[in-house]
Design an enzyme around this catalytic site. Structure first.
Site, PDB file in Angstrom:
ATOM      1  CD  GLU A 209      -1.800  -2.381   1.378  1.00 30.60           C
ATOM      2  OE1 GLU A 209      -0.641  -2.677   1.754  1.00 30.60           O
ATOM      3  OE2 GLU A 209      -2.703  -3.219   1.237  1.00 30.60           O
ATOM      4  CG  HIS A 278      -9.362  -7.162   8.653  1.00 28.01           C
ATOM      5  ND1 HIS A 278      -8.475  -7.633   9.586  1.00 28.01           N
ATOM      6  CD2 HIS A 278      -8.832  -7.485   7.451  1.00 28.01           C
ATOM      7  CE1 HIS A 278      -7.460  -8.216   8.970  1.00 28.01           C
ATOM      8  NE2 HIS A 278      -7.646  -8.132   7.675  1.00 28.01           N
TER       9      HIS A 278
HETATM   10  C1  TPP Z   1      -1.375  -4.540   4.480  1.00 32.14           C
HETATM   11  C2  TPP Z   1      -2.338  -5.565   3.963  1.00 32.14           C
HETATM   12  N1  TPP Z   1      -2.769  -5.471   2.686  1.00 32.14           N
HETATM   13  C3  TPP Z   1      -3.630  -6.380   2.184  1.00 32.14           C
HETATM   14  C4  TPP Z   1      -4.080  -7.406   2.963  1.00 32.14           C
HETATM   15  C5  TPP Z   1      -5.130  -8.383   2.437  1.00 32.14           C
HETATM   16  N2  TPP Z   1      -4.567  -9.708   2.215  1.00 32.14           N
HETATM   17  C6  TPP Z   1      -4.699 -10.723   3.098  1.00 32.14           C
HETATM   18  S1  TPP Z   1      -4.009 -12.143   2.590  1.00 32.14           S
HETATM   19  C7  TPP Z   1      -3.530 -11.430   1.138  1.00 32.14           C
HETATM   20  C8  TPP Z   1      -2.794 -12.213   0.117  1.00 32.14           C
HETATM   21  C9  TPP Z   1      -1.500 -12.763   0.685  1.00 32.14           C
HETATM   22  O1  TPP Z   1      -0.798 -13.420  -0.321  1.00 32.14           O
HETATM   23  P1  TPP Z   1       0.597 -14.088   0.023  1.00 32.14           P
HETATM   24  O2  TPP Z   1       1.471 -13.127   0.749  1.00 32.14           O
HETATM   25  O3  TPP Z   1       1.110 -14.632  -1.266  1.00 32.14           O
HETATM   26  O4  TPP Z   1       0.229 -15.221   1.046  1.00 32.14           O
HETATM   27  P2  TPP Z   1      -0.651 -16.545   0.847  1.00 32.14           P
HETATM   28  O5  TPP Z   1      -1.845 -16.301   1.741  1.00 32.14           O
HETATM   29  O6  TPP Z   1      -1.014 -16.695  -0.583  1.00 32.14           O
HETATM   30  O7  TPP Z   1       0.224 -17.657   1.376  1.00 32.14           O
HETATM   31  C10 TPP Z   1      -3.912 -10.096   1.074  1.00 32.14           C
HETATM   32  C11 TPP Z   1      -3.687  -9.183  -0.073  1.00 32.14           C
HETATM   33  C12 TPP Z   1      -3.610  -7.463   4.303  1.00 32.14           C
HETATM   34  N3  TPP Z   1      -3.991  -8.428   5.137  1.00 32.14           N
HETATM   35  N4  TPP Z   1      -2.758  -6.536   4.759  1.00 32.14           N
END
Ligand code: TPP
Length: 476
Positions: A209, A278
């Site tokens: 972000e 959230h």
């Molecule tokens: C600062 C922030 N931005 C966005 C999110 C929303 N969010 C939660 S999980 C996720 C995807 C995470 O992907 P990755 O890091 O590849 O982990 P995975 O869950 O696929 O193992 C997002 C965008 C968040 N929790 N915090």
């Protein structure tokens, strides 16, 4: 290309002024620090200094012109080595978006007439019309021509339509954020945009972000019109420095010479069972920052009309949506270009016994409470603030003068809330109209619990509003 010299903001609250006197004429050479003009506001007369060096190629706004909006091009400056005659005749360049003319300029049928100064300048800069559209006084509910067809749209579709229409009309507008392109938005608000506009204008970002809010802010300073989607405003905590320290300050710290036309949008407030981190309402946070416009629509028509206005605004807008509202359907006028005025509240329901003031999802709570109260013979007026900064206090005070009692309904914490601000304004400016203390009906002052039973208890609801209204009407 000539440099546009613009009407400066000589104080943080200045929106327009009188170009009282030019102290330079066409053909004069100026250098940084030279006094070029005298500008009058309702508070003072101030000297306007040159920032750049060059020759005054053209005076666009004549001395003696009143109501010249901050940011209006008032003269053209030919840079060193530039031919003055062709600079005067040619277009202009500047780093800020106010000067980058759109290829297809959107027209705003709701735009009220512009003040003289702005109208004169418009011949030089097509974008002045857009400034006027967002900043001028307009009726609280813009007239929808009789017989206008209404269509049922979800809030989600209305937001998408607003972006799509503005992207069609102005190719400086682009959308950027996590999952906005291929996945079409975490909440499917950007549905269809990648297909129509391609991956140069609908841009997926990494989970950063701070990074994409900063890139967007820079792009806005550089002449584009970014719409930055946050998956939720909770994640914009990572980006808040760019929003508050960069975007909000640009107009003021450049003395009106640079603008930052950017929209930060996404869901805000509590959803359902997503926990304390959230479920926060950032309305009061951003609304406390001078330099930001903060909008929090309730229904689909407002989501559309206000997002279009936000995208056309010359200044940064924090646009607070609500996840629980995305799937709800409302009537939206079927008009080619439905744009609503920023900074105008709306009376959602007329009443005479008490005024309920709210915004975003809280408006639904207030309307539900008004129905319950009607069944008990209490006639509530409901006001949707729509914009949290600038606050339309006039509409609130006018309603108070009629009902003499006021309750603010807010899906958020009570401390330092919009409700607190309304209470202060009413105490300062409407004291004599009050027949009872103003009450705030808000969430409980705790991080939102995750457990369903506790979450329900912590959130604002219609029964709590009814109880507060009974107190202020002394019917409890
Ligand atoms: C600062 C922030 N931005 C966005 C999110 C929303 N969010 C939660 S999980 C996720 C995807 C995470 O992907 P990755 O890091 O590849 O982990 P995975 O869950 O696929 O193992 C997002 C965008 C968040 N929790 N915090």
């Amino acid at each position: 290309m000539a440099i546009e010299i613009k009407m400066p903001a000589l104080s943080p609250t200045m929106e327009e002024g009188t170009l009282a006197k030019w102290l330079v004429k066409e053909g004069d050479t100026v250098k940084s620090g030279d006094i070029m003009a005298e500008i009058e506001t309702d508070k003072a007369t101030m000297e306007f200094e040159a920032v750049d060096e060059g020759v005054i190629a053209k005076i666009i706004v004549a001395e003696g012109t009143d109501n010249v909006k901050v940011g209006t091009a008032i003269a053209l400056l030919a840079e060193e080595g530039e031919d003055v005659a062709s600079a005067a005749a040619s277009g202009s360049r500047s780093g800020d978006a106010a000067n980058a003319a759109p290829k297809n300029e959107p027209t705003d049928h709701n735009a009220p007439p512009m003040p003289e100064g702005a109208a004169a300048a418009e011949q030089e800069s097509g974008t002045q019309k857009l400034v006027a559209a967002a900043e001028q006084e307009a009726p609280a509910s813009p007239e929808i021509p009789e017989g206008t067809e209404m269509v049922k749209l979800t809030v989600r579709e209305a937001l998408r339509d607003a972006m799509a229409e503005e992207m069609r009309a102005d190719d400086r507008v682009f959308v950027m954020g996590e999952e906005v392109a291929q996945y079409q938005g975490a909440y499917k608000v950007t549905q269809g945009l990648l297909d129509e506009f391609g991956d140069r204008r609908v841009i997926d970002t990494p989970i950063t972000e701070y990074g994409f809010a900063g890139v967007g802010t820079g792009a806005a300073m550089g002449g584009l019109r970014p719409v930055i989607e946050f998956m939720t405003f909770n994640f914009a905590m990572q980006a808040i420095d760019h929003i508050i320290n960069s975007a909000a300050k640009t107009n003021y710290m450049s003395g009106g010479q640079m603008r930052c036309p950017i929209v930060f949008r996404g869901p805000n407030g509590a959803a359902s069972r997503v926990g304390a981190q959230h479920s926060q309402n950032y309305g009061p946070w951003y609304a406390s920052v001078p330099g930001l416009i903060v909008i929090a629509p309730y229904d689909a028509a407002d989501a559309k009309g206000l997002l279009k206005a936000a995208i056309r605004s010359e200044d940064p807008v924090v646009f607070l949506e609500n996840e629980l509202m995305y799937g709800r359907s409302f009537d939206v006028p079927k008009l080619d270009d439905f744009v609503l005025p920023i900074g105008k509240a709306r009376i959602m329901r007329e009443g005479k016994d008490v005024t309920l003031v709210s915004y975003s999802i809280g408006v639904g709570v207030a309307l539900e409470a008004a129905e319950k109260l009607a069944a008990e013979g209490i006639d509530a007026e409901v006001i949707d603030l729509r914009t949290l900064r600038p606050l339309d206090t006039k509409t609130v005070l006018k309603s108070l003068a009629k009902t003499n009692r006021l309750v603010v309904v807010e899906e958020g914490w009570p401390t330092c809330s919009i409700a607190s601000e309304i209470t202060a304004v009413v105490m300062e400016e409407g004291f004599d109209d009050l027949d009872a203390p103003v009450l705030r009906v808000t969430n409980e002052d705790v991080p939102l619990p995750y457990a369903a039973n506790l979450e329900k208890l912590a959130l604002v609801d219609a029964n709590k509003v009814v109880a507060a209204v009974k107190k202020v009407t002394y019917r409890g």
